[in-house]
Design a protein around this motif. Sequence first.
Motif, short mmCIF file in Angstrom:
data_model
loop_
_atom_site.label_atom_id
_atom_site.label_comp_id
_atom_site.label_asym_id
_atom_site.label_seq_id
_atom_site.Cartn_x
_atom_site.Cartn_y
_atom_site.Cartn_z
N ASN A 119 -7.55 -0.16 1.97
CA ASN A 119 -6.28 0.09 2.65
C ASN A 119 -5.35 -1.09 2.42
O ASN A 119 -5.82 -2.22 2.20
N VAL A 120 -4.06 -0.84 2.49
CA VAL A 120 -3.08 -1.90 2.31
C VAL A 120 -1.98 -1.76 3.36
O VAL A 120 -1.84 -0.72 4.00
N SER A 121 -1.22 -2.82 3.49
CA SER A 121 -0.01 -2.81 4.32
C SER A 121 1.01 -3.72 3.67
O SER A 121 0.65 -4.61 2.89
N ARG A 122 2.28 -3.48 3.94
CA ARG A 122 3.34 -4.33 3.38
C ARG A 122 4.42 -4.49 4.46
O ARG A 122 5.43 -3.81 4.48
N SER A 123 4.16 -5.42 5.35
CA SER A 123 5.10 -5.65 6.45
C SER A 123 6.24 -6.58 6.05
O SER A 123 7.31 -6.58 6.67
#
Lengths: 113, 115
Positions: B65-69
């Motif tokens: 999983n990834v996130s890009r805040s």
Amino acid sequence: GQQLNQSPQSMFIQEGEDVSMNCTSSSIFNTWLWYKQDPGEGPVLLIALYKAGELTSNGRLTAQFGITRKDSFLNISASIPSDVGIYFCAGMNYGGSQGNLIFGKGTKLSVKP
Amino acid sequence: NAGVTQTPKFRILKIGQSMTLQCTQDMNHNYMYWYRQDPGMGLKLIYYSVGAGITDKGEVPNGYNVSRSTTEDFPLRLELAAPSQTSVYFCASSYSPGSISYGYTFGSGTRLTVV
């Protein structure tokens, strides 16, 4: 999906020899890039090609964007020991791959002094 | 400029453990990517992001999983580590396709072993 065929898979050459490797694609690309990866490191960009027919040099390296837009080659002249590594071609079609590069499987170059 | 920085460089995980691979770039690139590299197999795209708040699956997203805040950071999360995730992971960033100087800048990699 799009695929890149990179050849040869590996090369063993004598120091001072010229090297040639190439990539072919099943579809058209707008951009061709060539990278080199040293052991334990990430790939580093060597040459970028943005136009069909373009021939670009970077020191002893020369790369060309094929006229058909489905191939590219990389030449290294007068190889030296520090040329050892894995060379990757990468291509992209802006419309077909959402801006992501497609990578070849690499050509492993070994140089005998 | 530091370019693309990945941490850690090496990690050994036990099956079922979780971890986050960190990636940060200081080039103001809007595109970021995660690849895995297995011996003789080239680079396979796991996830990518075209800007803060936007992520999308690549070729091999399962188990990640990834996130890009923020523009700078693009962490990759492994929730339940499996031996098949033993690999070298590379983060990369770039300007938008079609930009002058388009091309990926890679980090130096994270070597992960799952035992």
